[in-house]
Write an enzyme that holds these catalytic residues in place. Structure first.
Site, PDB file in Angstrom:
ATOM      1  N   GLU A 251     -19.028 -85.037 -81.244  1.00  0.00           N
ATOM      2  CA  GLU A 251     -19.532 -83.692 -81.505  1.00  0.00           C
ATOM      3  C   GLU A 251     -19.909 -83.445 -82.963  1.00  0.00           C
ATOM      4  O   GLU A 251     -20.859 -82.714 -83.244  1.00  0.00           O
ATOM      5  CB  GLU A 251     -18.473 -82.655 -81.076  1.00  0.00           C
ATOM      6  CG  GLU A 251     -18.345 -82.461 -79.589  1.00  0.00           C
ATOM      7  CD  GLU A 251     -19.517 -81.679 -79.005  1.00  0.00           C
ATOM      8  OE1 GLU A 251     -20.332 -81.152 -79.776  1.00  0.00           O
ATOM      9  OE2 GLU A 251     -19.618 -81.622 -77.776  1.00  0.00           O
TER      10      GLU A 251
ATOM     11  N   SER B 159      32.197 -60.652 -45.473  1.00  0.00           N
ATOM     12  CA  SER B 159      33.555 -61.143 -45.727  1.00  0.00           C
ATOM     13  C   SER B 159      33.708 -61.875 -47.048  1.00  0.00           C
ATOM     14  O   SER B 159      34.784 -62.409 -47.324  1.00  0.00           O
ATOM     15  CB  SER B 159      33.975 -62.084 -44.590  1.00  0.00           C
ATOM     16  OG  SER B 159      34.046 -61.402 -43.361  1.00  0.00           O
TER      17      SER B 159
END
Length: 673
Positions: A83, A334
């Site tokens: 680039e 329970s």
């Protein structure tokens, strides 16, 4: 338009060369730059740094923060070579690249190379401006020159790595690497790096999942620039974007809502355990009735660090998947019974081998019943807890006082909610609202010797211990009893290695299983998030097998349960102090048993011939009304006389128990000839 682009480049260069430096400097200095502090995705990570969740930014885009040092150096070298090979030497604009691009455009009649530097591309990305028109190009050059004066090369490169487009909603090299390759960009192959270099120039046209041929051609051009071998040119192309991880989604939502300004959450969770528990929750609900959901919490009880938090098998979009069932308030059934027994041990009301009556009893209008409607008569506290009988823990709660139980819940860190605000005896059997997180924390306290460690989800900083709910000896006794409960079918090898308790709320709305070994505590809930019943659902059948499977999915062997503390009283019933041999309320202990019922006839051990109408039983003392049990089953209740005809067909050995209104009892056994 193309000839203007080339002419513009030549004029700019000639102008600079002609000595307009001062004017250009002022022009650059007056440039207003957009903010470089762009929003990046909020990240949630596990204890090892693995991603659990990534939140999108505006418009649903995935833009993840990254530093230059977080990216593969070979990718960076390839990017600059392809680039902007003079990136580290130019001042934002590369005159040679512009002249080349202009001359190529004039010669070919079309744009062959753009001439934009990486800094110019960053300027375009920051302003979200176009690429083609010469006025936009001039603006990008001005911004690039200004940026180079105000930011270092690495800062500019980092901006590119965060903002470059990679197709769809992907922005930045981290989001792209995760979506296309399923990994962080620290280590990329040549083929992977080349694709990530090529994509930003035409992110939609080169998407490998939509146009594999265009992506391959673009990648090949990048690889040719670095003389890559042919084998790299033929590397497979990704066929689809990978979904971003969404583990612990409910917990992530909760934490983000609590701290909206945070950009990263480092959790105690373990991604591998979280993934295993989520898969287990999904298997647990497969084949269940419609709408049945599951939730699982795994924590280290020594530190309170949560290793997994599965709030639902699926996240949103399916039934009630948006509801966090680790925090939802439900009836615990329970599961509070172990806490009650531990408190009774501490208060000197009972011992694991104390005998307690499982017989009909009424406390005002409240008359608890066992789940199966049967009564077992005299049982040890150990057996009462292991069989999950209802009447013994209610007797103990009556002796302790419901407020004492609520205070123990508070000391355990639970956020209990009582209907009406005033606790009654029903709290012993689930008449209180608790969450799965609450129960995991309570059982973690039992595992830690009676003192809970608050659950924590964030890695930084340990939370202080909570107040002690019971002594270490009482907590050990409870854990020892729970470890003696038979494991689910197929788990015989785990006998005595996991202390656990199941629970089923009223109306079969919630099925629970909570358990611990020497290192971890795990809680499992199954039910419907909307609270509607699940007929036939029991904690022992639904939740317990999931609990034991969860321990097997931790990836570590079970840790041995602790030895008893030195002060633990380990004696048989006959060797216990007299007050502990049989449970009596404190007031009964002071009154003695003078008024206890007595069976005058038949005498204990008698051999009788049954008369035509049955056997006459004669009673003495005891507070009316009386209850008569024959072989453990209720025969008469509400009896207000002291003589009764047992008209049932009796044969062989028969046991009869008489209980008065104060819960005191007399038992005889006789044989019918």
């Amino acid at each position: 338009m193309i000839w203007r682009y080339g002419l513009f480049a030549l004029v700019l260069l000639l102008g600079v060369a002609a000595g307009v430096r001062d004017s250009v400097d002022g022009w650059i200095a007056r440039t207003e730059l957009p903010s470089v502090l762009a929003e990046t995705s909020v990240e949630v990570r596990d204890r090892h740094g693995a991603l659990l969740r990534v939140f999108p930014v505006e418009d649903g885009r995935m833009r993840m923060g990254v530093r230059v040092g977080d990216v593969d150096p070979d990718f960076l070298a390839m990017l600059i070579a392809y680039e902007d090979k003079r990136f580290y030497t130019h001042k934002g604009v590369d005159p040679l690249a512009l002249v080349r691009a202009g001359m190529q455009a004039l010669w070919h009649g079309e744009v062959v190379s753009g001439g934009s530097t990486l800094t110019m591309q960053v300027a375009r990305l920051m302003e979200n401006s176009g690429t083609g028109r010469w006025r936009g190009k001039l603006r990008q050059m001005r911004m690039a020159l200004a940026m180079e004066r105000r930011h270092s090369k690495d800062e500019i490169l980092a901006l590119y790595l965060v903002h470059a487009p990679y197709g769809g909603a992907l922005e930045g090299v981290r989001a792209a690497s995760l979506a296309w390759f399923g990994k962080e960009p620290r280590r990329l192959t040549q083929a992977e790096a080349a694709l990530l270099v090529a994509l930003p120039q035409a992110p939609e046209a080169r998407r490998p999942d939509r146009n594999s041929r265009a992506a391959a051609k673009a990648r090949a051009r990048v690889l040719a620039r670095v003389d890559a071998p042919d084998v790299v040119l033929n590397a497979p192309m990704p066929q689809a974007m990978r979904p971003f991880p969404r583990l612990a989604a409910h917990l992530s939502d909760h934490l983000r809502a609590e701290t909206p300004a945070a950009r990263r959450f480092d959790l105690t969770l373990d991604a591998s355990v979280q993934r295993a528990m989520r898969a287990l929750a999904r298997r647990a609900v497969a084949g269940q009735a419609a709408g049945v959901w599951a939730a699982i919490v795994v924590a280290e009880h020594g530190s309170g660090a949560v290793r997994a938090s599965v709030a639902a098998p699926w996240y949103q979009g399916r039934n009630a998947g948006f509801v966090d069932m680790t925090r939802a308030t439900r009836s615990p059934g329970s599961t509070l019974k172990p806490l009650i027994y531990g408190l009774a041990f501490d208060q000197g009301l009972a011992h694991p081998d104390t005998v307690i009556s499982d017989t009909p009893v009424a406390f005002g209008r409240y008359a608890p019943q066992n789940f199966d409607g049967q009564f077992r008569g005299d049982v040890t506290v150990r057996d009462a807890l292991q069989m999950s009988l209802n009447i013994p823990p209610v007797r103990l709660t009556h002796a302790l006082g419901p407020a004492h139980l609520m205070e123990a819940l508070r000391r355990s860190g639970a956020e209990a909610q009582v209907p009406g605000g005033v606790p009654g005896l029903a709290v012993a059997l689930g008449g209180v609202g608790l969450s799965l997180n609450d129960l995991v924390q309570i059982y973690g306290g039992l595992a830690r010797g009676g003192t809970a460690q608050p659950l924590r989800w964030m890695r930084e900083g340990a939370l202080p211990e909570l107040a002690s709910a019971m002594s270490s000896a009482a907590a050990w006794q409870v854990g020892h009893i729970l470890a003696g409960i038979a494991p689910p079918a197929g788990q015989g090898a785990q006998v005595g290695r996991i202390a656990y308790k199941t629970g089923t709320s009223y109306g079969h709305r919630d099925a629970w299983a909570i358990g611990f070994d020497g290192a971890h505590v795990i809680g499992v809930w199954l039910g419907r998030p909307d609270g509607t019943p699940v007929p036939g659902a029991f904690g022992g059948d639904l939740a317990a097998p999931v609990l034991f499977e969860a321990f097997g999915k931790l990836g570590v062997p079970l840790t041995r349960l602790p030895a008893p503390p030195p002060e633990t009283l380990i004696l048989s019933n006959a060797a216990l102090p007299l007050p502990l041999q049989r449970f009596r309320t404190r007031d009964a202990a002071f009154r003695g048993q003078i008024d206890a019922p007595v069976v005058r006839f038949p005498p204990d051990g008698a051999v009788l011939r049954q008369g035509r109408d049955g056997v006459v039983m004669k009673l003495q003392s005891g507070r009316l009304p009386l209850t008569v049990l024959v072989d453990g089953a209720p025969y008469l209740t509400g009896l207000r006389r002291r003589e009764v005809l047992l008209s049932v067909a009796l044969s062989g050995f028969t046991q009869v128990k008489v209980i008065d209104a104060s819960g005191r009892a007399a038992t005889v056994a006789f044989q019918i000839d």
